[in-house]
Write a protein that holds these residues in place. Structure first.
Motif, short mmCIF file in Angstrom:
data_model
loop_
_atom_site.label_atom_id
_atom_site.label_comp_id
_atom_site.label_asym_id
_atom_site.label_seq_id
_atom_site.Cartn_x
_atom_site.Cartn_y
_atom_site.Cartn_z
N VAL A 251 0.85 -1.20 0.00
CA VAL A 251 0.00 0.00 0.00
C VAL A 251 0.88 1.24 0.00
N ALA A 252 0.33 2.34 -0.47
CA ALA A 252 1.10 3.58 -0.56
C ALA A 252 0.15 4.76 -0.47
N SER A 253 0.72 5.93 -0.36
CA SER A 253 -0.06 7.16 -0.38
C SER A 253 0.73 8.21 -1.15
N PRO A 254 0.24 8.63 -2.36
CA PRO A 254 -1.02 8.19 -2.98
C PRO A 254 -0.83 6.85 -3.71
N GLU A 255 -1.94 6.34 -4.20
CA GLU A 255 -1.90 5.16 -5.06
C GLU A 255 -2.49 5.52 -6.41
#
Length: 311
Positions: A251-255
């Motif tokens: 997961v990441a931010s942003p995706e």
């Protein structure tokens, strides 16, 4: 009893498939797919991944929102009147794929696969020392449905498994800790840290420099929860100075992450595009159908959240 009226938003292919399942399993239901609202005042149940403020404003009699995903942090709950109930998705597809992924990720980091992949790219043939799973401790933060399922997959592999949650919880196959006091001991014993916490105001940014410093030097991180849990710059610093050995991030931010982001090329990071726990259309619809039946019968649906806590 008034026939339930359900509105599905999002992937139209999924909506058409689920509409057919409801037509067979609950023929009395009026299962509509966006943008076919019909009379919006008739809609009591909304199936969604995110909430559109204009749509919510058009649903004056909305009673329940069913999340497509295992979490609800992607839903802006401030858009909903306080009486609207919110239910997250609990289904075998998400649970099994997440547990499989966590076990795979733990084994990858345990056996130094990121280092071997980096060596392959560099044309470097070098062996590393091998430990047994029993000589490695995996700590799981978050002991909900997905955390418990992951522990059930990790423990038979021979890992020494720990669990941590905000409140006292016992899980078979793991030594569990709770609260701020328990967190210190949990982190000090953890060689591979798995984050499966819900994303709330209290957990946003929890994977940070301070937390990494409380892990044994050379520990590794698996984040399969949400990108918002991680302070990205702190991870790069921890990897570069050796406090952390590897990170596997689903997961990441942003995706998606923007082109050129350092996570793409960092030799100690394995990056996957939010595929750890997958809502499988073929199985999730049956969980939704069962939950609609529970609501209509006046029973509590599986996965209903406490809106005050956010999970």
């Amino acid at each position: 009893m008034t026939a339930p009226v359900i509105l599905h938003t999002g992937d139209p292919e999924r909506g058409t498939m689920w509409q057919a399942v409801f037509a067979q399993g609950m023929p009395e239901a009026d299962f509509r797919c966006w943008p076919d609202l019909g009379d919006p005042s008739e809609i009591r149940h909304l199936v969604a991944w995110t909430l559109d403020p204009e749509l919510i404003a058009r649903l004056p009699n909305l009673e329940v929102v069913f999340s497509i995903g295992a979490g609800v942090d992607q839903l802006d709950l401030s858009l909903l009147p306080p009486q609207v109930r919110v239910v997250r998705m609990i289904e075998t597809g998400i649970t099994n794929t997440m547990a499989e992924f966590v076990a795979t990720a733990a084994l990858m980091l345990h056996r130094d696969m990121p280092a071997y992949m980096a060596q392959q790219r560099d044309g470097n043939w070098q062996a590393h020392d091998v430990l047994l799973c029993s000589e490695r401790t995996v700590g799981v933060m978050g002991l909900g449905e997905l955390g418990r399922a992951s522990i059930a997959r990790l423990a038979p592999l021979g890992f020494d498994v720990l669990g941590w949650s905000r409140s006292e919880t016992q899980v078979a196959g793991a030594t569990c800790y709770a609260g701020a006091d328990g967190l210190e001991t949990f982190l000090s014993r953890t060689d591979i840290l798995v984050c499966l916490l819900p994303l709330t105001d209290a957990t946003r940014g929890i994977l940070c420099r301070d937390l990494f410093a409380r892990l044994p030097r050379g520990a590794s991180l698996i984040n399969v929860a949400r990108g918002g849990h991680l302070v990205q710059d702190d991870l790069i610093l921890a990897l570069d100075d050796g406090q952390l050995r590897y990170a596997l991030l689903d997961v990441a931010s942003p995706e998606p992450l923007p082109a050129g982001h350092p996570f793409y090329s960092h030799p100690a990071i394995v990056l996957t595009p939010h595929v750890a726990g997958v809502t499988r259309r073929e199985t999730a619809v049956h969980s939704l159908l069962a939950n609609v039946r529970r609501v209509l019968a006046g029973e509590a649906p599986d996965g209903e959240i406490d809106r005050g806590r956010g999970y």
